[in-house]
Design a protein around this motif. Structure first.
Motif, PDB file in Angstrom:
ATOM      1  N   GLU A 141       5.783  -1.268   4.545  1.00 40.30           N
ATOM      2  CA  GLU A 141       6.823  -2.288   4.764  1.00 40.30           C
ATOM      3  C   GLU A 141       6.642  -2.945   6.121  1.00 40.30           C
ATOM      4  O   GLU A 141       6.816  -4.156   6.274  1.00 40.30           O
ATOM      5  CB  GLU A 141       8.220  -1.657   4.654  1.00 40.30           C
ATOM      6  N   GLN A 142       6.283  -2.127   7.132  1.00 40.98           N
ATOM      7  CA  GLN A 142       6.053  -2.666   8.478  1.00 40.98           C
ATOM      8  C   GLN A 142       4.856  -3.630   8.462  1.00 40.98           C
ATOM      9  O   GLN A 142       4.923  -4.721   9.036  1.00 40.98           O
ATOM     10  CB  GLN A 142       5.796  -1.510   9.455  1.00 40.98           C
ATOM     11  N   ALA A 143       3.787  -3.231   7.796  1.00 38.08           N
ATOM     12  CA  ALA A 143       2.596  -4.088   7.735  1.00 38.08           C
ATOM     13  C   ALA A 143       2.924  -5.395   7.022  1.00 38.08           C
ATOM     14  O   ALA A 143       2.504  -6.483   7.442  1.00 38.08           O
ATOM     15  CB  ALA A 143       1.467  -3.349   7.001  1.00 38.08           C
ATOM     16  N   ARG A 144       3.709  -5.304   5.952  1.00 41.84           N
ATOM     17  CA  ARG A 144       4.101  -6.495   5.196  1.00 41.84           C
ATOM     18  C   ARG A 144       4.954  -7.423   6.058  1.00 41.84           C
ATOM     19  O   ARG A 144       4.776  -8.642   6.032  1.00 41.84           O
ATOM     20  CB  ARG A 144       4.876  -6.061   3.941  1.00 41.84           C
ATOM     21  N   ALA A 145       5.851  -6.832   6.851  1.00 43.23           N
ATOM     22  CA  ALA A 145       6.700  -7.635   7.744  1.00 43.23           C
ATOM     23  C   ALA A 145       5.845  -8.314   8.817  1.00 43.23           C
ATOM     24  O   ALA A 145       6.044  -9.492   9.142  1.00 43.23           O
ATOM     25  CB  ALA A 145       7.768  -6.748   8.388  1.00 43.23           C
ATOM     26  N   ASP A 146       4.863  -7.574   9.338  1.00 43.98           N
ATOM     27  CA  ASP A 146       3.971  -8.148  10.357  1.00 43.98           C
ATOM     28  C   ASP A 146       3.138  -9.295   9.766  1.00 43.98           C
ATOM     29  O   ASP A 146       2.903 -10.310  10.419  1.00 43.98           O
ATOM     30  CB  ASP A 146       3.034  -7.066  10.919  1.00 43.98           C
TER      31      ASP A 146
ATOM     32  N   ASP B 254      -5.791  -4.105   7.722  1.00 43.67           N
ATOM     33  CA  ASP B 254      -6.125  -2.687   7.538  1.00 43.67           C
ATOM     34  C   ASP B 254      -4.891  -1.872   7.174  1.00 43.67           C
ATOM     35  O   ASP B 254      -4.913  -1.060   6.246  1.00 43.67           O
ATOM     36  CB  ASP B 254      -6.747  -2.111   8.821  1.00 43.67           C
ATOM     37  N   ARG B 255      -3.801  -2.115   7.917  1.00 41.14           N
ATOM     38  CA  ARG B 255      -2.585  -1.326   7.674  1.00 41.14           C
ATOM     39  C   ARG B 255      -1.965  -1.659   6.319  1.00 41.14           C
ATOM     40  O   ARG B 255      -1.331  -0.824   5.684  1.00 41.14           O
ATOM     41  CB  ARG B 255      -1.573  -1.572   8.804  1.00 41.14           C
ATOM     42  N   LEU B 256      -2.167  -2.898   5.890  1.00 44.34           N
ATOM     43  CA  LEU B 256      -1.592  -3.331   4.611  1.00 44.34           C
ATOM     44  C   LEU B 256      -2.407  -2.826   3.428  1.00 44.34           C
ATOM     45  O   LEU B 256      -1.862  -2.342   2.430  1.00 44.34           O
ATOM     46  CB  LEU B 256      -1.568  -4.869   4.590  1.00 44.34           C
ATOM     47  N   VAL B 257      -3.719  -2.956   3.516  1.00 46.65           N
ATOM     48  CA  VAL B 257      -4.562  -2.768   2.328  1.00 46.65           C
ATOM     49  C   VAL B 257      -5.163  -1.360   2.222  1.00 46.65           C
ATOM     50  O   VAL B 257      -5.211  -0.787   1.128  1.00 46.65           O
ATOM     51  CB  VAL B 257      -5.687  -3.838   2.287  1.00 46.65           C
ATOM     52  N   LEU B 258      -5.620  -0.799   3.340  1.00 48.11           N
ATOM     53  CA  LEU B 258      -6.335   0.477   3.233  1.00 48.11           C
ATOM     54  C   LEU B 258      -5.494   1.599   2.625  1.00 48.11           C
ATOM     55  O   LEU B 258      -5.970   2.299   1.717  1.00 48.11           O
ATOM     56  CB  LEU B 258      -6.912   0.890   4.600  1.00 48.11           C
ATOM     57  N   PRO B 259      -4.230   1.791   3.076  1.00 45.13           N
ATOM     58  CA  PRO B 259      -3.437   2.854   2.444  1.00 45.13           C
ATOM     59  C   PRO B 259      -3.181   2.576   0.959  1.00 45.13           C
ATOM     60  O   PRO B 259      -3.123   3.503   0.149  1.00 45.13           O
ATOM     61  CB  PRO B 259      -2.114   2.829   3.231  1.00 45.13           C
ATOM     62  N   LEU B 260      -3.047   1.298   0.622  1.00 40.47           N
ATOM     63  CA  LEU B 260      -2.849   0.917  -0.781  1.00 40.47           C
ATOM     64  C   LEU B 260      -4.059   1.332  -1.616  1.00 40.47           C
ATOM     65  O   LEU B 260      -3.922   1.913  -2.703  1.00 40.47           O
ATOM     66  CB  LEU B 260      -2.631  -0.597  -0.849  1.00 40.47           C
ATOM     67  N   VAL B 261      -5.248   1.037  -1.112  1.00 42.62           N
ATOM     68  CA  VAL B 261      -6.484   1.416  -1.819  1.00 42.62           C
ATOM     69  C   VAL B 261      -6.551   2.935  -1.954  1.00 42.62           C
ATOM     70  O   VAL B 261      -6.841   3.463  -3.039  1.00 42.62           O
ATOM     71  CB  VAL B 261      -7.722   0.877  -1.059  1.00 42.62           C
ATOM     72  N   GLU B 262      -6.253   3.640  -0.864  1.00 42.95           N
ATOM     73  CA  GLU B 262      -6.318   5.115  -0.866  1.00 42.95           C
ATOM     74  C   GLU B 262      -5.410   5.715  -1.930  1.00 42.95           C
ATOM     75  O   GLU B 262      -5.749   6.706  -2.562  1.00 42.95           O
ATOM     76  CB  GLU B 262      -5.898   5.669   0.513  1.00 42.95           C
ATOM     77  N   LYS B 263      -4.236   5.100  -2.103  1.00 42.19           N
ATOM     78  CA  LYS B 263      -3.275   5.651  -3.070  1.00 42.19           C
ATOM     79  C   LYS B 263      -3.545   5.151  -4.487  1.00 42.19           C
ATOM     80  O   LYS B 263      -3.418   5.898  -5.457  1.00 42.19           O
ATOM     81  CB  LYS B 263      -1.841   5.240  -2.676  1.00 42.19           C
ATOM     82  N   ALA B 264      -3.870   3.859  -4.607  1.00 40.57           N
ATOM     83  CA  ALA B 264      -3.934   3.249  -5.947  1.00 40.57           C
ATOM     84  C   ALA B 264      -5.147   3.721  -6.740  1.00 40.57           C
ATOM     85  O   ALA B 264      -5.053   3.929  -7.959  1.00 40.57           O
ATOM     86  CB  ALA B 264      -3.948   1.726  -5.821  1.00 40.57           C
ATOM     87  N   VAL B 265      -6.270   3.884  -6.075  1.00 38.55           N
ATOM     88  CA  VAL B 265      -7.504   4.186  -6.820  1.00 38.55           C
ATOM     89  C   VAL B 265      -7.419   5.532  -7.546  1.00 38.55           C
ATOM     90  O   VAL B 265      -7.745   5.604  -8.750  1.00 38.55           O
ATOM     91  CB  VAL B 265      -8.734   4.081  -5.892  1.00 38.55           C
TER      92      VAL B 265
END
Lengths: 245, 245
Positions: free
Chosen positions: A89-94, A111-122
């Motif tokens: 949420e913080q990355a999205r706000a930024d 990086d803060r927006l996409v990397l954790p998403l990739v780590e979780k989604a894959v």
């Protein structure tokens, strides 16, 4: 995997909503799919928010079903009603702040927006794949189609069951993922909306260049982020017909 | 226009060699073409040297004939047995020298090589078009397909009978022609061989960006200058089917 609803669409496509643990998803199978002739499967990527994306997803699924393909999608981590993470949420706000201020989007934000998403989604896609492939009406080979492009890139590298991918170059890609792009070897069909204002065209071209695949096509068109022309969608469908049939 | 030979190919395509003044050319018409159902026409561009290019040209013509299109090509000024100009020979020698020395090809060389060619070739294509359209078995609309890309750009601007073009981004383009590219408004399908060593990829991308057409597609593939994949050829053919049928 638990099916929570089932309906037959007017073109014979069977649409089933499911949950996989906490993750909601939808599976579409062509009327012709059966245990004796299992259908190849296309994983439909999207930017999150299944309900909002439904009209476009069902359109893609029906188109694929006409070619004999099953399609499936799941909600993204933090998308729809799934729990949000404070960091995302913080990355999205930024990101929003940078865009509103007309500033370039920093690599840190991406990086803060996409990397954790990739780590979780894959891993979630992979678990979904395990579940779907246990159904007798679903067979291989598997394709990935759509965005988030970074998720497609990671899946193409780590998931050997994915045999071909249509990647939609319309979202941010962390620079560190360029190394991964070089490791991609499956056939790729990359859709780029040339005048998509929210997209970094040069980055998309650099990413296309980085892919290690011997067969890769860049298909760039006009029409803005959501304006992929019908003929470009048809070209992407033909790519899957070539590689998954 | 004077026909000098005529043969029926095994797929029913009628191949006729002709001369138009001093210019040799070839016309291919589908077996189905007749005065009552005149065929749309595709002008086949090439880098010069009809004899050497024949195998590839006849392949493209047969493919188009299967879609109901007639195709025609003419020798380029200075190509094949046509008289060479001293200035063009000099520019060609300078180009060779630059390439062999591994030097960048200067804008001056490109201008001297391509601009006079465009100036001479485009009116010849237009005269050819006049002659071909006087045949009862040839109708409109007209497409241009191939290289030299600068010739295609100029034709698209000055010749209103050309309704759509497949442009092959595989040759030098004078910087002054970018202004003309902005004036192009017809639908375009641009083929780019991504790893074509003899081609300036960035210039091709800049040129694609410059085109004023509302419908333009960039279709980039692997395989080197002469390695356009079969599926990319088929995508180009579908573009013409969409716009000329």
């Amino acid at each position: 995997m638990r099916f929570t609803s089932e309906q037959r669409l007017d073109d014979g496509v069977l649409e089933r909503e499911f949950t996989l643990g906490e993750i909601p998803g939808i599976l579409w199978t062509p009327g012709s799919a059966s245990a004796s002739a299992p259908a190849p499967l296309i994983l439909l990527g999207h930017p999150g928010g299944l309900n909002k994306m439904y009209p476009r997803l069902v359109g893609r699924a029906r188109h694929s079903a006409a070619e004999g393909f099953a399609s499936a999608t799941i909600e993204l981590p933090g998308g729809g009603d799934r729990p949000r993470s404070a960091a995302a949420e913080q990355a999205r706000a930024d990101l929003r702040r940078a865009l509103e201020a007309g500033e370039p989007v920093s690599e840190d934000i991406v990086d803060r927006l996409v990397l954790p998403l990739v780590e979780k989604a894959v891993p979630e896609w992979q678990t979904t794949l395990d579940a779907l492939l246990s159904l007798p009406e679903i067979g291989g080979p598997i394709g990935y189609s759509g965005g988030v492009i970074a998720i497609g890139v990671r899946l193409a590298v780590v998931e050997p069951r994915v045999a071909a991918a249509v990647l939609f170059a319309g979202s941010f890609v962390p620079r560190v993922m360029f190394e991964e792009a070089r490791q991609v070897t499956i056939p790729l069909h990359v859709l780029l909306q040339w005048d998509d204002e929210g997209n970094d065209r040069q980055l998309a071209l650099d990413l296309f260049d980085a892919f290690g695949s011997k067969e890769k096509t860049l298909n760039a068109n006009m029409g803005g982020h959501t304006g992929v022309p019908q003929f470009a969608g048809e070209a992407a469908a033909r790519f899957f017909t070539r590689h998954l049939s």
